[in-house]
Design a protein around this motif. Structure first.
Motif, PDB file in Angstrom:
ATOM      1  N   ARG A  21     -16.246 -64.406  16.092  1.00  0.00           N
ATOM      2  CA  ARG A  21     -16.273 -63.323  15.091  1.00  0.00           C
ATOM      3  C   ARG A  21     -14.889 -62.964  14.581  1.00  0.00           C
ATOM      4  NH1 ARG A  21     -20.442 -64.188  12.984  1.00  0.00           N
ATOM      5  NH2 ARG A  21     -20.163 -62.255  11.810  1.00  0.00           N
ATOM      6  N   LEU A  22     -13.937 -63.880  14.645  1.00  0.00           N
ATOM      7  CA  LEU A  22     -12.606 -63.645  14.087  1.00  0.00           C
ATOM      8  C   LEU A  22     -12.635 -63.866  12.584  1.00  0.00           C
ATOM      9  CD1 LEU A  22      -9.531 -63.126  14.683  1.00  0.00           C
ATOM     10  CD2 LEU A  22      -9.277 -65.613  14.656  1.00  0.00           C
ATOM     11  N   VAL A  23     -11.997 -62.975  11.841  1.00  0.00           N
ATOM     12  CA  VAL A  23     -11.858 -63.157  10.396  1.00  0.00           C
ATOM     13  C   VAL A  23     -10.767 -64.206  10.166  1.00  0.00           C
ATOM     14  CG1 VAL A  23     -11.332 -62.066   8.198  1.00  0.00           C
ATOM     15  CG2 VAL A  23     -12.580 -60.775   9.945  1.00  0.00           C
ATOM     16  N   CYS A  24     -11.189 -65.404   9.781  1.00  0.00           N
ATOM     17  CA  CYS A  24     -10.245 -66.517   9.624  1.00  0.00           C
ATOM     18  C   CYS A  24      -9.535 -66.489   8.275  1.00  0.00           C
ATOM     19  CB  CYS A  24     -10.976 -67.845   9.787  1.00  0.00           C
ATOM     20  SG  CYS A  24     -11.695 -68.071  11.421  1.00  0.00           S
ATOM     21  N   ALA A  25     -10.164 -65.917   7.275  1.00  0.00           N
ATOM     22  CA  ALA A  25      -9.546 -65.800   5.952  1.00  0.00           C
ATOM     23  C   ALA A  25     -10.204 -64.640   5.218  1.00  0.00           C
ATOM     24  CB  ALA A  25      -9.699 -67.090   5.156  1.00  0.00           C
ATOM     25  N   VAL A  26      -9.436 -63.967   4.386  1.00  0.00           N
ATOM     26  CA  VAL A  26      -9.965 -62.860   3.590  1.00  0.00           C
ATOM     27  C   VAL A  26      -9.417 -62.983   2.176  1.00  0.00           C
ATOM     28  CG1 VAL A  26      -8.111 -61.340   4.391  1.00  0.00           C
ATOM     29  CG2 VAL A  26     -10.177 -60.348   3.395  1.00  0.00           C
ATOM     30  N   MET A  27     -10.284 -62.808   1.202  1.00  0.00           N
ATOM     31  CA  MET A  27      -9.885 -62.965  -0.192  1.00  0.00           C
ATOM     32  C   MET A  27     -10.313 -61.757  -1.002  1.00  0.00           C
ATOM     33  SD  MET A  27     -10.784 -65.910  -3.011  1.00  0.00           S
ATOM     34  CE  MET A  27     -12.193 -65.061  -3.692  1.00  0.00           C
ATOM     35  N   TYR A  28      -9.442 -61.328  -1.911  1.00  0.00           N
ATOM     36  CA  TYR A  28      -9.780 -60.323  -2.912  1.00  0.00           C
ATOM     37  C   TYR A  28      -9.925 -61.035  -4.252  1.00  0.00           C
ATOM     38  CZ  TYR A  28      -9.057 -56.094  -0.109  1.00  0.00           C
ATOM     39  OH  TYR A  28      -9.179 -55.088   0.820  1.00  0.00           O
ATOM     40  N   CYS A  29     -10.889 -60.597  -5.028  1.00  0.00           N
ATOM     41  CA  CYS A  29     -11.145 -61.209  -6.335  1.00  0.00           C
ATOM     42  C   CYS A  29     -11.325 -60.118  -7.377  1.00  0.00           C
ATOM     43  CB  CYS A  29     -12.394 -62.088  -6.264  1.00  0.00           C
ATOM     44  SG  CYS A  29     -12.926 -62.747  -7.856  1.00  0.00           S
ATOM     45  N   LYS A  30     -10.662 -60.284  -8.506  1.00  0.00           N
ATOM     46  CA  LYS A  30     -10.865 -59.412  -9.656  1.00  0.00           C
ATOM     47  C   LYS A  30     -11.725 -60.162 -10.657  1.00  0.00           C
ATOM     48  CE  LYS A  30      -8.495 -57.006 -13.451  1.00  0.00           C
ATOM     49  NZ  LYS A  30      -7.197 -56.724 -14.115  1.00  0.00           N
TER      50      LYS A  30
ATOM     51  N   ASP B  48     -19.497 -67.454   8.827  1.00  0.00           N
ATOM     52  CA  ASP B  48     -20.217 -66.582   7.909  1.00  0.00           C
ATOM     53  C   ASP B  48     -19.278 -66.200   6.779  1.00  0.00           C
ATOM     54  OD1 ASP B  48     -22.517 -66.560   9.457  1.00  0.00           O
ATOM     55  OD2 ASP B  48     -21.904 -64.793  10.594  1.00  0.00           O
ATOM     56  N   LEU B  49     -19.757 -66.325   5.554  1.00  0.00           N
ATOM     57  CA  LEU B  49     -18.984 -65.902   4.390  1.00  0.00           C
ATOM     58  C   LEU B  49     -19.588 -64.593   3.889  1.00  0.00           C
ATOM     59  CD1 LEU B  49     -16.895 -66.100   2.226  1.00  0.00           C
ATOM     60  CD2 LEU B  49     -18.190 -67.925   1.123  1.00  0.00           C
TER      61      LEU B  49
ATOM     62  N   ARG C  17      -5.715 -64.627   2.067  1.00  0.00           N
ATOM     63  CA  ARG C  17      -4.868 -64.660   3.246  1.00  0.00           C
ATOM     64  C   ARG C  17      -5.546 -65.516   4.313  1.00  0.00           C
ATOM     65  NH1 ARG C  17      -3.899 -60.012   7.751  1.00  0.00           N
ATOM     66  NH2 ARG C  17      -2.359 -61.142   8.999  1.00  0.00           N
ATOM     67  N   TYR C  18      -4.847 -66.576   4.751  1.00  0.00           N
ATOM     68  CA  TYR C  18      -5.369 -67.458   5.792  1.00  0.00           C
ATOM     69  C   TYR C  18      -4.838 -66.985   7.146  1.00  0.00           C
ATOM     70  CZ  TYR C  18      -6.146 -70.399   1.690  1.00  0.00           C
ATOM     71  OH  TYR C  18      -6.528 -70.881   0.461  1.00  0.00           O
ATOM     72  N   ARG C  19      -5.747 -66.665   8.056  1.00  0.00           N
ATOM     73  CA  ARG C  19      -5.344 -66.112   9.348  1.00  0.00           C
ATOM     74  C   ARG C  19      -5.479 -67.138  10.464  1.00  0.00           C
ATOM     75  NH1 ARG C  19      -8.113 -61.914  11.414  1.00  0.00           N
ATOM     76  NH2 ARG C  19      -6.239 -60.917  12.234  1.00  0.00           N
ATOM     77  N   ARG C  20      -6.513 -67.954  10.413  1.00  0.00           N
ATOM     78  CA  ARG C  20      -6.689 -69.029  11.381  1.00  0.00           C
ATOM     79  C   ARG C  20      -7.509 -70.134  10.753  1.00  0.00           C
ATOM     80  NH1 ARG C  20     -10.500 -68.331  16.429  1.00  0.00           N
ATOM     81  NH2 ARG C  20     -11.962 -69.251  14.930  1.00  0.00           N
TER      82      ARG C  20
ATOM     83  N   ARG D 218     -10.891 -75.398  -0.674  1.00  0.00           N
ATOM     84  CA  ARG D 218     -12.313 -75.299  -0.360  1.00  0.00           C
ATOM     85  C   ARG D 218     -12.735 -73.846  -0.127  1.00  0.00           C
ATOM     86  NH1 ARG D 218     -15.988 -79.139  -1.747  1.00  0.00           N
ATOM     87  NH2 ARG D 218     -14.829 -81.098  -1.866  1.00  0.00           N
ATOM     88  N   TYR D 219     -11.830 -73.036   0.400  1.00  0.00           N
ATOM     89  CA  TYR D 219     -12.150 -71.623   0.601  1.00  0.00           C
ATOM     90  C   TYR D 219     -12.511 -70.972  -0.739  1.00  0.00           C
ATOM     91  CZ  TYR D 219     -10.140 -71.804   5.338  1.00  0.00           C
ATOM     92  OH  TYR D 219      -9.883 -72.097   6.659  1.00  0.00           O
ATOM     93  N   LEU D 220     -11.704 -71.246  -1.758  1.00  0.00           N
ATOM     94  CA  LEU D 220     -11.952 -70.649  -3.079  1.00  0.00           C
ATOM     95  C   LEU D 220     -13.254 -71.169  -3.682  1.00  0.00           C
ATOM     96  CD1 LEU D 220      -8.331 -70.854  -4.558  1.00  0.00           C
ATOM     97  CD2 LEU D 220      -9.369 -69.034  -3.211  1.00  0.00           C
TER      98      LEU D 220
END
Length: 221
Positions: A158-167, A133-134, A121-124, A84-86
């Motif tokens: 305000r914790l970053v729960c997941a961060v994604m890089y996309c090309k 907020d996305l 990367r899933y952090r929490r 679902r994140y993606l």
């Protein structure tokens, strides 16, 4: 002489015809929902339409924030399913590209864009009912692709729960041409952050390895 008879639909006949139209419509919807991810296309269209009427993002590297909440449809073991994140990142990019004009420029130049690589990367975990907020932004680009960062930030702490890089690869065009079309001038590329550069190096090394394996397989045939 043959006399033509006039036929009129009785109330019973009209009701039968309407019933068959309803049956055919329901059957078509069932086939559609069984063969396509209808909700995805409806959501994508809604997101693009909504972004079209929102204020534009004039800064090409400016951040756009979309609010969301984890619904029962999103969960897996009471927290947001990894896939679902993606999916949410897809919709956020559609909105970003609509507001900053990249979609419009790509279409005007006869190009296209496809996702070439992602890493997340899933952090929490984001739990059911939790708001977030996305935050999406274009970090930089090269001759062939845009590189984006997308963060899921919990609204409660305000914790970053997941961060994604996309090309995001550009086809039949280039990021420089797109930005020149938008800004009417050449736009300087921002420097690659260290962590993003490591990821880009990994993609390049992986491509070289796979190309080498393909050559070996062709020689062995």
């Amino acid at each position: 002489l043959c006399r033509l008879r006039s036929f009129r639909l009785t109330p019973e006949g009209t009701g039968t015809a309407e019933m068959w139209w309803v049956v055919w419509l329901l059957a078509a919807l069932v086939v559609l929902f069984c063969t396509l991810d209808v909700w995805y296309f409806l959501r994508a269209g809604t997101v693009i339409l909504r972004a079209w009427f929102q204020p534009p993002v004039w800064d090409i590297t400016g951040e756009q924030v979309i609010t969301g909440r984890v619904t029962p449809h999103d969960i897996d073991m009471c927290h947001m399913n990894n896939a679902r994140y993606l999916r949410e990142c897809d919709f956020a990019r559609f909105s970003l590209y609509t507001r900053n004009g990249v979609f419009k420029a790509v279409w005007a130049l006869g190009g296209n864009m496809v996702v070439a690589a992602t890493t997340i990367r899933y952090r929490r975990a984001l739990c059911i009912g939790e708001a977030y907020d996305l935050c999406s932004r274009i970090v930089t680009w090269d001759d062939k692709a845009f590189f984006l960062e997308q963060r899921f930030v919990s609204t409660k702490d305000r914790l970053v729960c997941a961060v994604m890089y996309c090309k995001q690869s550009v086809i039949r065009c280039s990021p420089d041409k797109i930005l020149q079309h938008l800004c009417k001038r050449k736009v300087e590329r921002p420097e690659f952050p260290e962590d993003l550069q490591h990821w880009v190096n990994f993609i390049s090394a992986s491509s070289q390895t796979l190309r080498a394996e393909s050559c070996l397989e062709e020689k062995n045939k």
